[in-house]
Design a protein around this motif. Structure first.
Motif, mmCIF file in Angstrom:
data_model
loop_
_atom_site.group_PDB
_atom_site.id
_atom_site.type_symbol
_atom_site.label_atom_id
_atom_site.label_comp_id
_atom_site.label_asym_id
_atom_site.label_seq_id
_atom_site.Cartn_x
_atom_site.Cartn_y
_atom_site.Cartn_z
ATOM 1 N N GLU A 26 27.514 51.623 13.404
ATOM 2 C CA GLU A 26 26.741 52.803 13.820
ATOM 3 C C GLU A 26 26.807 52.977 15.333
ATOM 4 O O GLU A 26 26.946 54.098 15.838
ATOM 5 C CB GLU A 26 25.292 52.651 13.356
ATOM 6 C CG GLU A 26 25.142 52.714 11.840
ATOM 7 C CD GLU A 26 23.803 52.176 11.351
ATOM 8 O OE1 GLU A 26 22.950 51.846 12.202
ATOM 9 O OE2 GLU A 26 23.610 52.074 10.124
ATOM 10 N N SER A 50 23.596 58.289 11.497
ATOM 11 C CA SER A 50 22.813 58.126 10.270
ATOM 12 C C SER A 50 22.919 56.672 9.816
ATOM 13 O O SER A 50 23.980 56.050 9.909
ATOM 14 C CB SER A 50 23.339 59.052 9.168
ATOM 15 O OG SER A 50 23.198 60.405 9.541
ATOM 16 N N ALA A 69 37.453 61.387 15.192
ATOM 17 C CA ALA A 69 36.737 62.510 14.588
ATOM 18 C C ALA A 69 37.464 63.792 14.915
ATOM 19 O O ALA A 69 38.097 63.899 15.979
ATOM 20 C CB ALA A 69 35.293 62.573 15.080
ATOM 21 N N THR A 72 34.872 69.026 17.535
ATOM 22 C CA THR A 72 33.586 69.596 17.123
ATOM 23 C C THR A 72 33.316 70.868 17.897
ATOM 24 O O THR A 72 33.468 70.903 19.120
ATOM 25 C CB THR A 72 32.452 68.579 17.370
ATOM 26 O OG1 THR A 72 32.750 67.369 16.666
ATOM 27 C CG2 THR A 72 31.124 69.128 16.883
ATOM 28 N N TYR A 78 26.009 68.300 14.095
ATOM 29 C CA TYR A 78 26.481 67.071 13.462
ATOM 30 C C TYR A 78 27.982 66.922 13.692
ATOM 31 O O TYR A 78 28.700 67.904 13.871
ATOM 32 C CB TYR A 78 26.225 67.083 11.947
ATOM 33 C CG TYR A 78 24.762 66.999 11.565
ATOM 34 C CD1 TYR A 78 24.129 65.771 11.405
ATOM 35 C CD2 TYR A 78 24.023 68.160 11.378
ATOM 36 C CE1 TYR A 78 22.797 65.699 11.057
ATOM 37 C CE2 TYR A 78 22.681 68.103 11.035
ATOM 38 C CZ TYR A 78 22.072 66.860 10.876
ATOM 39 O OH TYR A 78 20.750 66.784 10.550
ATOM 40 N N THR A 80 31.179 64.035 12.115
ATOM 41 C CA THR A 80 31.447 62.872 11.274
ATOM 42 C C THR A 80 32.516 62.029 11.947
ATOM 43 O O THR A 80 33.624 62.518 12.213
ATOM 44 C CB THR A 80 31.916 63.297 9.872
ATOM 45 O OG1 THR A 80 30.880 64.093 9.259
ATOM 46 C CG2 THR A 80 32.172 62.079 9.001
ATOM 47 N N LYS A 82 34.982 58.732 11.931
ATOM 48 C CA LYS A 82 35.644 57.721 11.084
ATOM 49 C C LYS A 82 35.753 56.416 11.876
ATOM 50 O O LYS A 82 36.383 56.366 12.920
ATOM 51 C CB LYS A 82 37.025 58.196 10.651
ATOM 52 C CG LYS A 82 37.734 57.194 9.722
ATOM 53 C CD LYS A 82 39.089 57.708 9.282
ATOM 54 C CE LYS A 82 40.123 57.578 10.380
ATOM 55 N NZ LYS A 82 41.483 57.916 9.919
ATOM 56 N N TYR A 94 33.041 56.544 6.997
ATOM 57 C CA TYR A 94 32.695 57.778 7.705
ATOM 58 C C TYR A 94 31.204 57.762 8.033
ATOM 59 O O TYR A 94 30.366 57.561 7.144
ATOM 60 C CB TYR A 94 33.046 58.996 6.866
ATOM 61 C CG TYR A 94 34.543 59.188 6.704
ATOM 62 C CD1 TYR A 94 35.273 59.867 7.667
ATOM 63 C CD2 TYR A 94 35.203 58.668 5.602
ATOM 64 C CE1 TYR A 94 36.648 60.028 7.536
ATOM 65 C CE2 TYR A 94 36.577 58.824 5.460
ATOM 66 C CZ TYR A 94 37.290 59.508 6.433
ATOM 67 O OH TYR A 94 38.653 59.663 6.303
ATOM 68 N N PRO A 96 28.088 59.882 9.653
ATOM 69 C CA PRO A 96 27.544 61.141 10.193
ATOM 70 C C PRO A 96 26.714 60.853 11.449
ATOM 71 O O PRO A 96 25.937 59.901 11.493
ATOM 72 C CB PRO A 96 26.657 61.663 9.046
ATOM 73 C CG PRO A 96 27.046 60.870 7.844
ATOM 74 C CD PRO A 96 27.508 59.543 8.353
#
Length: 225
Positions: A26, A50, A69, A72, A78, A80, A82, A94, A96
């Motif tokens: 994380e 998350s 990723a 964005t 958000y 995601t 990897k 993956y 979030p």
């Protein structure tokens, strides 16, 4: 039977000790997001991965975790990420990540009534999530010192340019007119109210002429030459 259960539990515990911790995964996702996302000057970025399912296990990774990723879009809440490990037993997951951008804005310290003449004791600087910001805002108390509220502001409310007049109808103003060769300053009277950049009609106190100007600051307007 009890001995078998004990040995099986012990093996699971030893296996778990060799796992890559979920907290590390994380944290890698959050660090990646912080490194690739651009934030406007003065704002601050908040990212929060998350929480992964605590029942999941990933083999020990002796090399730095890889993060990737897709790009964005600006304003996304958000992304995601990897996270993968290139060991003899490769794995990937993956993660979030929630994104928030906060801007420094001026808010009312207390409930303020309409027509209040603002000073630094009445406002405070707070960081506010961009998703809840509406309209143009102020980011310094100096921008509001001497401005007048046009409508009521509750405690903690963001003060926007619509809430105040830097030049109010009937107030004395300084009229500026300048170009590359000449600069003129004279006094006048506002015929309307406006905030930064607003067009406004003013009367020149000397000539009594009405001129079109725009607001450049508290009690200040500028006319084009």
């Amino acid at each position: 039977m009890k001995l078998y259960i004990f040995i099986f539990s012990l093996l699971l515990s030893v296996s778990a000790l060799g796992d890559t911790s979920l907290d590390r995964i994380e944290a890698a996702a959050e660090q990646y997001a912080q490194g690739v996302l651009e934030v406007p000057e003065g704002a601050r970025l908040l990212v929060s991965a998350s929480e992964l399912d605590r029942r999941r296990h990933f083999d020990s990774c002796d090399t730095p975790l890889q993060a990737q990723a897709p790009s964005t879009r600006e304003g996304a809440r958000y992304m995601t990420v990897k996270i993968s490990c290139d060991t003899p037993k490769p794995w990937l997951v993956y993660v979030p990540v929630q994104i928030a951008v906060e801007y420094p804005v001026m808010v009312a310290k207390m409930t303020l009534g309409p027509d209040t003449l603002l000073d630094e004791s009445m406002v405070a600087l707070r960081y506010v999530n961009n998703s809840s910001l509406r309209g143009n805002y102020f980011s310094s108390p100096d921008e509001l010192n001497g401005a007048r509220l046009k409508r009521r502001a509750s405690a903690g409310q963001v003060i926007t340019r619509r809430n105040v007049c830097l030049v109010c109808k009937g107030n004395p103003v300084t009229i500026e007119a300048n170009n590359d060769h000449l600069s003129i300053r004279t006094s006048g009277t506002a015929m309307g109210s406006g905030s930064q950049g607003d067009p406004i009609r003013v009367q020149n106190n000397r000539s009594k002429r009405m001129v079109d100007a725009y607001v450049i600051g508290i009690g200040q307007v500028r006319v084009k030459m």
